[in-house]
Write an enzyme that holds these catalytic residues in place. Structure first.
Site, PDB file in Angstrom:
ATOM      1  N   GLN A  90       0.821  -1.214   0.000  1.00 58.23           N
ATOM      2  CA  GLN A  90       0.000   0.000   0.000  1.00 58.23           C
ATOM      3  C   GLN A  90       0.854   1.262   0.000  1.00 58.23           C
ATOM      4  OE1 GLN A  90      -3.077  -0.339   2.990  1.00 58.23           O
ATOM      5  NE2 GLN A  90      -3.527  -2.435   2.374  1.00 58.23           N
ATOM      6  N   CYS A  91       1.948   1.206  -0.713  1.00 59.33           N
ATOM      7  CA  CYS A  91       2.910   2.308  -0.802  1.00 59.33           C
ATOM      8  C   CYS A  91       2.770   2.977  -2.170  1.00 59.33           C
ATOM      9  CB  CYS A  91       4.330   1.710  -0.641  1.00 59.33           C
ATOM     10  SG  CYS A  91       5.689   2.855  -0.884  1.00 59.33           S
ATOM     11  N   GLY A  92       3.130   4.241  -2.242  1.00 57.44           N
ATOM     12  CA  GLY A  92       3.130   4.939  -3.525  1.00 57.44           C
ATOM     13  C   GLY A  92       4.096   4.320  -4.519  1.00 57.44           C
ATOM     14  N   LEU A  93       5.063   3.562  -4.016  1.00 54.75           N
ATOM     15  CA  LEU A  93       6.044   2.912  -4.892  1.00 54.75           C
ATOM     16  C   LEU A  93       5.633   1.483  -5.267  1.00 54.75           C
ATOM     17  CD1 LEU A  93       9.262   4.150  -3.052  1.00 54.75           C
ATOM     18  CD2 LEU A  93       8.279   5.047  -5.165  1.00 54.75           C
ATOM     19  N   THR A  94       4.455   1.052  -4.824  1.00 54.11           N
ATOM     20  CA  THR A  94       3.976  -0.304  -5.092  1.00 54.11           C
ATOM     21  C   THR A  94       3.978  -0.668  -6.578  1.00 54.11           C
ATOM     22  OG1 THR A  94       2.737  -0.375  -3.035  1.00 54.11           O
ATOM     23  CG2 THR A  94       2.009  -1.869  -4.755  1.00 54.11           C
TER      24      THR A  94
END
Length: 159
Positions: A36-40
């Site tokens: 659930q990260c912006g870098l996912t």
């Protein structure tokens, strides 16, 4: 004397220990991940590297971590399923670990001791990447924002 990296182990999402010696003779890209990260979206790039080079000797190892903004709140089983269904991940994943602090997993303790970063020995955020050569030597550390495609030239050199 065997390389230190190959003396380490980590549990898969079902809690079964996997020895790093399983990957002896392979180029290994170790990544701390979060669903659930912006870098996912990097999962797709990591999977592409894995698919393009696994037959040539590359393995990508994903280590979920919830230490950065609570971005890996899922259970180990749910996380593994989410990675497969939502991101097409087929590379090996491990159970959720800590990459900083008192409970740092031994794999990350070792990698950080060999390759410091901008913040010294600490991991800055999700998707920090460590490239390990075929002899188990950590050779390069990449920041969270480094796209997997930008690591490809380093992988090619080591293969």
């Amino acid at each position: 004397m065997p390389n230190e990296f190959y003396q380490l182990s980590a549990n898969n999402p079902q809690g079964r220990p996997i020895d790093m010696s399983t990957y002896q003779g392979k180029v290994v890209l170790v990544v701390n991940t979060a669903t659930q990260c912006g870098l996912t979206p990097q999962f797709e790039g990591l999977e592409k590297l894995y698919m393009d080079y696994k037959d040539k000797g590359l393995v990508v190892l994903g280590f979920p971590c919830n230490q950065f903004g609570g971005q890996e709140p899922l259970s180990n089983d749910t996380m593994e399923e989410t990675c497969k269904i939502n991101h097409g991940v087929t590379f090996p994943l491990f159970e959720k670990i800590a990459v900083n602090g008192e409970h740092t997993h031994p794999v990350f303790k070792y990698l950080k001791s060999k390759l410091g970063g901008l913040f010294g020995r600490r991991i800055k955020w999700n998707f920090t990447k460590f490239l390990v050569d075929k002899n188990g030597r950590p050779v390069k550390r990449f920041s969270p924002v480094t796209k997997p495609a930008d690591i490809e030239p380093y992988i090619k050199r080591l293969l």
